[in-house]
Motif scaffolding. Sequence first.
Motif, PDB file in Angstrom:
ATOM      1  N   PRO A 119      13.428  15.818  28.353  1.00 15.29           N
ATOM      2  CA  PRO A 119      14.208  16.205  29.990  1.00 15.29           C
ATOM      3  C   PRO A 119      15.185  15.835  30.042  1.00 15.29           C
ATOM      4  O   PRO A 119      16.601  15.970  29.975  1.00 15.29           O
ATOM      5  N   GLN A 120      15.880  14.354  29.375  1.00 15.98           N
ATOM      6  CA  GLN A 120      16.995  13.944  28.935  1.00 15.98           C
ATOM      7  C   GLN A 120      18.109  14.855  28.390  1.00 15.98           C
ATOM      8  O   GLN A 120      18.965  15.374  28.986  1.00 15.98           O
ATOM      9  N   THR A 121      17.492  15.572  26.825  1.00 14.76           N
ATOM     10  CA  THR A 121      18.167  16.749  26.338  1.00 14.76           C
ATOM     11  C   THR A 121      18.530  17.872  27.674  1.00 14.76           C
ATOM     12  O   THR A 121      19.856  18.092  27.637  1.00 14.76           O
ATOM     13  N   ILE A 122      17.189  17.863  28.759  1.00 13.09           N
ATOM     14  CA  ILE A 122      17.476  19.031  29.382  1.00 13.09           C
ATOM     15  C   ILE A 122      18.703  19.287  30.609  1.00 13.09           C
ATOM     16  O   ILE A 122      19.713  19.427  30.688  1.00 13.09           O
ATOM     17  N   ASP A 123      18.418  17.649  30.982  1.00 14.49           N
ATOM     18  CA  ASP A 123      19.504  16.686  31.988  1.00 14.49           C
ATOM     19  C   ASP A 123      20.794  16.893  31.522  1.00 14.49           C
ATOM     20  O   ASP A 123      21.718  17.279  32.032  1.00 14.49           O
ATOM     21  N   ARG A 124      21.121  16.550  29.699  1.00 15.32           N
ATOM     22  CA  ARG A 124      22.364  16.761  29.492  1.00 15.32           C
ATOM     23  C   ARG A 124      23.523  18.113  29.325  1.00 15.32           C
ATOM     24  O   ARG A 124      24.011  18.254  29.675  1.00 15.32           O
ATOM     25  N   ILE A 135      27.092  22.250  30.956  1.00 15.56           N
ATOM     26  CA  ILE A 135      26.942  23.948  31.026  1.00 15.56           C
ATOM     27  C   ILE A 135      27.846  23.835  32.587  1.00 15.56           C
ATOM     28  O   ILE A 135      28.730  24.614  33.104  1.00 15.56           O
ATOM     29  N   HIS A 136      27.072  22.965  33.497  1.00 12.51           N
ATOM     30  CA  HIS A 136      28.179  22.693  34.828  1.00 12.51           C
ATOM     31  C   HIS A 136      29.104  22.283  34.672  1.00 12.51           C
ATOM     32  O   HIS A 136      30.426  23.262  35.808  1.00 12.51           O
ATOM     33  N   LEU A 194      26.508  28.060  27.842  1.00  9.52           N
ATOM     34  CA  LEU A 194      25.688  27.223  27.547  1.00  9.52           C
ATOM     35  C   LEU A 194      25.692  27.395  25.679  1.00  9.52           C
ATOM     36  O   LEU A 194      25.706  25.933  25.412  1.00  9.52           O
ATOM     37  N   GLN A 195      26.695  28.177  24.819  1.00 14.76           N
ATOM     38  CA  GLN A 195      27.216  28.286  23.866  1.00 14.76           C
ATOM     39  C   GLN A 195      27.815  26.473  23.399  1.00 14.76           C
ATOM     40  O   GLN A 195      27.498  25.701  22.710  1.00 14.76           O
ATOM     41  N   ALA A 200      28.425  21.123  21.889  1.00 16.58           N
ATOM     42  CA  ALA A 200      28.682  19.364  23.056  1.00 16.58           C
ATOM     43  C   ALA A 200      27.928  18.238  22.365  1.00 16.58           C
ATOM     44  O   ALA A 200      27.836  17.602  21.834  1.00 16.58           O
ATOM     45  N   LEU A 201      27.043  19.042  22.124  1.00 13.54           N
ATOM     46  CA  LEU A 201      25.494  18.034  21.541  1.00 13.54           C
ATOM     47  C   LEU A 201      25.680  18.259  20.895  1.00 13.54           C
ATOM     48  O   LEU A 201      25.009  16.897  20.322  1.00 13.54           O
TER      49      LEU A 201
END
Length: 145
Positions: free
Chosen positions: A62-67, A72-73, A86-87, A92-93
């Motif tokens: 969930p933390q990865t999805i939120d980050r 993306i936004h 997305l890329q 960035a991650l």
Amino acid sequence: MPLTALAVSELKPAEIPQGAALNNMMRQMGGSFGIALINTYIAHREAANRTALITHVTASDPQTIDRQQSLIHNFMAHGSNYLHALQQSIGALENIVVRQTFLLSYMDAFLLLAILNACCIPLVIITIKKRKGAKAVKVVVPDAH
């Protein structure tokens, strides 16, 4: 200089130049080996730390999805379309993981060096106590240049 003076303090005056040269060579070689060993240790810690960190960066976390959604936004707000954002978020991650990996690896290396330095303190104390009992002799170390 104090280390060189201590190393040659027990030598006869005629042996001091050779003793200082040998001490300097051993110090240079020790430094080279030390640098090579620390670099190897850091490389091993990088692999271990990256493995430990990357296991938490998953599509189901969930933390990865939120980050990732936040990134993306942010990228889309700065003009990227969704696929490009997305890329960029994946890059960035990856950048965050790499920076954190390096930080943890160097912290591990500094901890190891601190422990090794702390282990050398008794040697210095023993040398100082031994030197206090000896007769004071003035040692002149020739300039290396």
